[in-house]
Write a protein that holds these residues in place. Structure first.
Motif, PDB file in Angstrom:
ATOM      1  N   LYS A  46      46.673  51.783  35.473  1.00 39.87           N
ATOM      2  CA  LYS A  46      47.980  51.574  36.088  1.00 39.87           C
ATOM      3  C   LYS A  46      47.766  50.904  37.437  1.00 39.87           C
ATOM      4  O   LYS A  46      47.096  51.443  38.313  1.00 39.87           O
ATOM      5  N   MET A  47      48.324  49.710  37.583  1.00 39.45           N
ATOM      6  CA  MET A  47      48.245  48.982  38.843  1.00 39.45           C
ATOM      7  C   MET A  47      49.596  49.082  39.517  1.00 39.45           C
ATOM      8  O   MET A  47      50.629  48.815  38.884  1.00 39.45           O
ATOM      9  N   VAL A  48      49.593  49.467  40.776  1.00 37.32           N
ATOM     10  CA  VAL A  48      50.836  49.681  41.516  1.00 37.32           C
ATOM     11  C   VAL A  48      50.867  48.750  42.720  1.00 37.32           C
ATOM     12  O   VAL A  48      49.916  48.723  43.505  1.00 37.32           O
ATOM     13  N   GLY A  49      51.930  48.000  42.850  1.00 38.44           N
ATOM     14  CA  GLY A  49      52.097  47.121  43.996  1.00 38.44           C
ATOM     15  C   GLY A  49      51.641  45.701  43.717  1.00 38.44           C
ATOM     16  O   GLY A  49      50.875  45.424  42.790  1.00 38.44           O
ATOM     17  N   THR A  50      52.124  44.814  44.544  1.00 38.29           N
ATOM     18  CA  THR A  50      51.863  43.385  44.380  1.00 38.29           C
ATOM     19  C   THR A  50      50.385  43.052  44.400  1.00 38.29           C
ATOM     20  O   THR A  50      49.887  42.323  43.542  1.00 38.29           O
TER      21      THR A  50
END
Length: 78
Positions: A46-50
């Motif tokens: 899970k990648m969060v943020g720009t």
């Protein structure tokens, strides 16, 4: 499959969607305006943020380019 959860507030989100379409990557886009920042889910990651999403997409593109790179001459004995 990549699952992209967007906020619809960032111009980068449109770019990400266009890239995934251009790359013919199996993906789904889920618009969730209650999110504070966009998220990208792939497998168990899970990648969060720009920043994390852009880093992931850059790495993913490198992987794809390597996958499709011609390997014929790489296995020849010199």
């Amino acid at each position: 499959m990549i699952s992209l959860h967007i906020t619809s507030r960032l111009s980068a989100e449109t770019l990400w969607i266009d890239q995934l379409k251009e790359w013919c990557v199996a993906h789904e886009v889920i618009q969730n305006e209650s999110l504070q920042v966009p998220e990208l889910h792939e497998g168990g990651k899970k990648m969060v943020g720009t920043r994390e999403i852009e880093d992931f997409l850059k790495e993913y593109r490198t992987f794809m380019d390597d996958w499709y790179d011609c390997r014929c001459d790489k296995w020849q004995e010199v």
